[in-house]
Motif scaffolding. Sequence first.
Motif, PDB file in Angstrom:
ATOM      1  N   MET A  59     -10.191  -6.289 -23.733  1.00  0.00           N
ATOM      2  CA  MET A  59     -10.002  -7.083 -22.753  1.00  0.00           C
ATOM      3  C   MET A  59      -9.216  -6.514 -21.306  1.00  0.00           C
ATOM      4  O   MET A  59      -8.436  -5.586 -21.338  1.00  0.00           O
ATOM      5  CB  MET A  59      -8.950  -8.037 -23.354  1.00  0.00           C
TER       6      MET A  59
ATOM      7  N   PRO B 197      -9.630 -13.114 -18.534  1.00  0.00           N
ATOM      8  CA  PRO B 197     -10.142 -13.804 -19.348  1.00  0.00           C
ATOM      9  C   PRO B 197     -11.650 -13.053 -19.150  1.00  0.00           C
ATOM     10  O   PRO B 197     -11.923 -12.598 -18.058  1.00  0.00           O
ATOM     11  CB  PRO B 197     -10.484 -15.172 -18.972  1.00  0.00           C
ATOM     12  N   HIS B 198     -12.468 -13.301 -20.280  1.00  0.00           N
ATOM     13  CA  HIS B 198     -13.778 -12.685 -20.341  1.00  0.00           C
ATOM     14  C   HIS B 198     -14.690 -13.200 -18.952  1.00  0.00           C
ATOM     15  O   HIS B 198     -15.384 -12.432 -18.432  1.00  0.00           O
ATOM     16  CB  HIS B 198     -14.677 -12.990 -21.369  1.00  0.00           C
ATOM     17  N   PHE B 199     -14.742 -14.233 -18.625  1.00  0.00           N
ATOM     18  CA  PHE B 199     -15.602 -14.609 -17.360  1.00  0.00           C
ATOM     19  C   PHE B 199     -15.157 -13.848 -16.313  1.00  0.00           C
ATOM     20  O   PHE B 199     -16.153 -13.549 -15.344  1.00  0.00           O
ATOM     21  CB  PHE B 199     -15.389 -16.054 -17.178  1.00  0.00           C
TER      22      PHE B 199
ATOM     23  N   TYR C  90     -17.712 -11.360 -15.684  1.00  0.00           N
ATOM     24  CA  TYR C  90     -19.204 -11.711 -15.510  1.00  0.00           C
ATOM     25  C   TYR C  90     -19.461 -12.087 -14.064  1.00  0.00           C
ATOM     26  O   TYR C  90     -19.174 -13.010 -13.381  1.00  0.00           O
ATOM     27  CB  TYR C  90     -19.279 -12.816 -16.330  1.00  0.00           C
ATOM     28  N   PRO C  91     -20.269 -11.294 -13.195  1.00  0.00           N
ATOM     29  CA  PRO C  91     -20.639 -11.352 -11.858  1.00  0.00           C
ATOM     30  C   PRO C  91     -20.774 -12.689 -11.565  1.00  0.00           C
ATOM     31  O   PRO C  91     -20.394 -13.089 -10.374  1.00  0.00           O
ATOM     32  CB  PRO C  91     -21.698 -10.622 -11.547  1.00  0.00           C
ATOM     33  N   PRO C  92     -21.667 -13.579 -12.122  1.00  0.00           N
ATOM     34  CA  PRO C  92     -22.235 -14.732 -11.458  1.00  0.00           C
ATOM     35  C   PRO C  92     -20.943 -15.619 -11.133  1.00  0.00           C
ATOM     36  O   PRO C  92     -21.023 -16.553 -10.229  1.00  0.00           O
ATOM     37  CB  PRO C  92     -22.992 -15.594 -12.495  1.00  0.00           C
ATOM     38  N   TYR C  93     -19.586 -15.592 -11.955  1.00  0.00           N
ATOM     39  CA  TYR C  93     -18.553 -16.246 -11.734  1.00  0.00           C
ATOM     40  C   TYR C  93     -17.990 -16.185 -10.345  1.00  0.00           C
ATOM     41  O   TYR C  93     -17.126 -16.918  -9.784  1.00  0.00           O
ATOM     42  CB  TYR C  93     -17.469 -16.281 -12.933  1.00  0.00           C
TER      43      TYR C  93
ATOM     44  N   LYS D 269     -17.938 -26.301 -14.294  1.00  0.00           N
ATOM     45  CA  LYS D 269     -17.325 -25.515 -15.584  1.00  0.00           C
ATOM     46  C   LYS D 269     -16.583 -24.111 -14.840  1.00  0.00           C
ATOM     47  O   LYS D 269     -15.492 -23.661 -15.466  1.00  0.00           O
ATOM     48  CB  LYS D 269     -18.302 -24.865 -16.603  1.00  0.00           C
TER      49      LYS D 269
ATOM     50  N   LEU E 117     -12.565 -23.127 -15.041  1.00  0.00           N
ATOM     51  CA  LEU E 117     -12.069 -21.843 -15.422  1.00  0.00           C
ATOM     52  C   LEU E 117     -11.221 -20.991 -14.387  1.00  0.00           C
ATOM     53  O   LEU E 117     -10.089 -20.502 -14.811  1.00  0.00           O
ATOM     54  CB  LEU E 117     -13.480 -20.799 -15.909  1.00  0.00           C
TER      55      LEU E 117
ATOM     56  N   GLU F 242     -17.335  -4.821  -9.288  1.00  0.00           N
ATOM     57  CA  GLU F 242     -17.751  -4.753  -7.685  1.00  0.00           C
ATOM     58  C   GLU F 242     -18.017  -6.080  -7.290  1.00  0.00           C
ATOM     59  O   GLU F 242     -19.187  -6.437  -6.419  1.00  0.00           O
ATOM     60  CB  GLU F 242     -18.907  -3.792  -7.495  1.00  0.00           C
ATOM     61  N   ARG F 243     -17.327  -7.186  -7.556  1.00  0.00           N
ATOM     62  CA  ARG F 243     -17.445  -8.486  -7.035  1.00  0.00           C
ATOM     63  C   ARG F 243     -16.067  -8.929  -6.394  1.00  0.00           C
ATOM     64  O   ARG F 243     -15.025  -8.723  -6.907  1.00  0.00           O
ATOM     65  CB  ARG F 243     -17.895  -9.362  -8.248  1.00  0.00           C
TER      66      ARG F 243
END
Lengths: 179, 205
Positions: A1, A10-12, A15-18, A30, A34, A66-67
């Motif tokens: 983590m 947190p995991h999200f 994740y790039p789309p978030y 959602k 988050l 890289e976001r």
Amino acid sequence: MQKLGDFKLPHFFNYPPYFTLQPVRETREKQVQLWKDLILDYCRTQKIFIIGLEEEFPLFSNPVIERTLSHEAREAFFSALVSEGRAEWLDKGHRKCLILWHRIQDWAGIILNFVKDNGFEDSVMTVEEIRSGIESRGTELHGIDRTILMRALKILEQKGKLAIFKGTSADDEGVKFSV
Amino acid sequence: MRRRPGIGGLQTAAAARDQYRLLGENVAKLRTDLMKEQLATFRSQLEEFARKHKTGVQIVEICLSTRPLNGGLIDLQELCKLLRQKRKHDREAVSEDDCLRAISKLKTLGSGFEVISAGKKKLVRSVPTELKKDHNEILELAQAQGYVTVDEVERRLSWTHGRAIDALDTLLDEGLAMIDDGHSDGKRRYWFPCVSSISSFGADS
């Protein structure tokens, strides 16, 4: 983590789309939820009270993937927090946001507990002492934002639990408790 | 019961009323008892069902709780992993086959659960959305990197731009895809949570 200092992300967050505001309503709801939880969690653990939307804030970017959150996304998440009463805009341009990881009423409750725990029921203190005095150390009140503190004190004043008055020096206001 | 005149008759009528009342009470009690028994039977059948189909029930719970994150499509391996985590106090380990068996039982109950294949992966669908062949092909393509771009879909599947956009938009609307406009190359990416192991969002494992 992944961690940000001590804080577990947190995991999200990985994740790039978030980091892009989602167009589909259910997905966006959602996503917003988050992010709201993350912002409140982070601010509470790091004792952050004010966030500048145009400033660099650790949660706004994830260099590993890289976001970076677009301004639109930031505005959406903080507006959601404001709608829920967990934040307030400090300026009309929505550039600065006051984060209420405790609501003002909850802060009022915390102050009352602080008073009872330390036997201050009839005492007089300066506002500064409440937030930085020895007794405040180790409590959530330590380092609390002054604006938030004054608002919470005013609520308690309306309830007759204390009286706020101007001190002798130009510096600080004082509080006389009658809990 | 023959009516008799006079006081005797009144007493008989009163006795008759009493008897009818008692009978009525008995019938009501019988009905309540029967209902209680039926409920008790139903309840124990339900508990028995839950015991027998414990795995199925847990699978349903996992699919429902991850649905907001993946649109109702979850990778079978991911599902099994979450199932194992849920049952960590259970001595019985759960294999992929156990999962598949439980899902096929769920399917016979008409719950809309289905296992679909997309490329090398098996995905468990828990929403009634039918995946068309075009969507399936995109899911297969997405498995390499977890996402696709419109160009890629056009090129690799030899589709027109319109066909690619249509399929991707549908997947987006169904909550199976998420957009990502943050890459430095400026190209929009469509990510598919169901092919990445990130269904454990929101509930930190």
